[in-house]
Design an enzyme around this catalytic site. Structure first.
Site, PDB file in Angstrom:
ATOM      1  N   LYS A 193      52.912  50.834  43.327  1.00  0.00           N
ATOM      2  CA  LYS A 193      52.633  50.613  44.752  1.00  0.00           C
ATOM      3  C   LYS A 193      53.916  50.519  45.565  1.00  0.00           C
ATOM      4  CE  LYS A 193      53.863  46.158  44.656  1.00  0.00           C
ATOM      5  NZ  LYS A 193      54.731  45.389  45.571  1.00  0.00           N
ATOM      6  N   ASP A 246      47.222  44.978  46.199  1.00  0.00           N
ATOM      7  CA  ASP A 246      48.681  44.977  46.285  1.00  0.00           C
ATOM      8  C   ASP A 246      49.183  46.162  47.106  1.00  0.00           C
ATOM      9  OD1 ASP A 246      51.180  43.956  45.824  1.00  0.00           O
ATOM     10  OD2 ASP A 246      51.278  44.500  43.710  1.00  0.00           O
TER      11      ASP A 246
END
Length: 354
Positions: A193, A246
């Site tokens: 991410k 996230d």
């Protein structure tokens, strides 16, 4: 139920490591916070504040800061390793002499090792005698955790004992800990991410619309799950806190260091200047290189990763890369789905012996 108080240690006095130590102390556990810098150790001991990474945030006075790895580890049963990926292996190798198989090791580092594309938990397995390994990951901006804002996280481990002990040690009124057995998928989500947060920062600086940002986040999620599935992770893991949770927070919050890198790059600043002035580690920069190379080896389609690589390391113009991305292959919206109505009907028919 009787609460078991842990002898815990946190290796790494950055913003997140300090925040984890603070939660442990708030929960009544005995916690040592290890840092290399004796000056920082002295500052926390004297002021109950981490002036470098969390200035102005008061810490629990029960935290015991130390610059001695032996002192931090020898009497600790639950150890959180919050070291940036570049230094992670080196610190773990130094600490291994005081490790034993009765200790629980938990990585909080969202990065990938450059030697052999190893995740941090794999380094813990190979460099220590410990077998009780876990990963803590999720939408956990350290400054908000330090301010005791409501936050959710994920402890991932194949070991039920590891999951339950970490849940018991960290869960409190402002920090909720969910369990997951897919350690590999959760850890990959935390590492991947960071790449897409850089892209989101660029989009923010360019003033791109909400439609564009929404497309960017969802296509990022598709790339992440596609890559993780090829490496053995469960793509469904990416629907939870360690995946989409996230990804969302790092792609939308200016508090994210990787977002800050992308924002500054789109404004024309050089990468070296950005990293010098960041005041922390942006794991996504190194992760882009590693994932780009690995995706080519595995023949996984990851146009956003390759586009970011061209912008950051080949100095290709941002507008040209965006044009290429928009003209690229158009895949399915959702690649990992349950069978459709027709297939379900066929499966039902087969199960009935028809």
């Amino acid at each position: 139920m009787t609460t078991k108080f842990e002898n815990a240690a946190v290796l790494g006095g950055g913003s997140f490591g300090t925040s984890i130590a603070n939660i442990l102390a708030d929960n009544g556990h005995r916690v040592k916070l290890w840092m290399r810098d004796q000056t920082m150790v002295d500052a926390i001991a004297e002021t109950n504040e981490n002036p470098r990474y969390l200035p102005g945030k008061k810490l629990n006075s029960a935290i015991q800061p130390t610059s001695s790895l032996e002192q931090a580890i020898a009497q600790s049963d639950l150890i959180f390793v919050a070291i940036p990926s570049k230094a992670f292996k080196n610190v773990v190798q130094q600490a291994a002499q005081w490790m034993s198989d009765d200790k629980v090791l938990v990585s909080t580092t969202k990065g990938i090792g450059q030697d052999g594309f190893r995740l941090m938990s794999q380094i813990l397995e190979s460099e220590t005698p410990c077998t009780k390994i876990g990963v803590l990951s999720g939408p956990n901006l350290a400054k908000e955790v330090a301010e005791r804002m409501l936050t959710g996280t994920v402890i991932a481990s194949e070991s039920e004992d590891v999951r339950s002990r970490v849940q018991a040690a960290l869960s409190c009124a402002y920090f909720r800990v969910y369990a997951n057995s897919d350690r590999f998928g959760v850890e990959l989500g935390g590492a991947l991410k960071n790449i897409y947060a850089i892209a989101a920062g660029m989009a923010g600086a360019m003033g791109l619309g909400e439609n564009t940002k929404s497309m960017l986040i969802t296509r990022s999620l598709a790339e992440m799950s596609r890559f993780a599935e090829r490496l053995g992770g469960n793509p469904m893991t990416f629907l939870g806190l360690a995946g989409v949770g996230d990804l969302f927070v790092t792609c939308t919050s200016p508090l994210s260091r990787n977002y800050q890198v992308g924002y500054a790059l789109a404004q024309g600043q050089s990468l070296s200047d950005i990293l010098d002035n960041l005041g922390g580690t942006a794991e996504g920069v190194n992760t882009i290189k590693l994932v780009k190379e690995r995706s080519e080896e595995l023949e996984v389609y990851m146009p956003l990763v390759h586009g970011l690589y061209e912008i950051i390391f080949e100095e290709k113009e941002l507008k040209l890369v965006i044009q290429e991305l928009m003209l690229g292959e158009q895949n399915s919206d959702v690649e990992f789905v349950l069978p459709g109505p027709d297939k379900l009907a066929n499966l039902k028919s087969q199960s009935n012996g028809d």
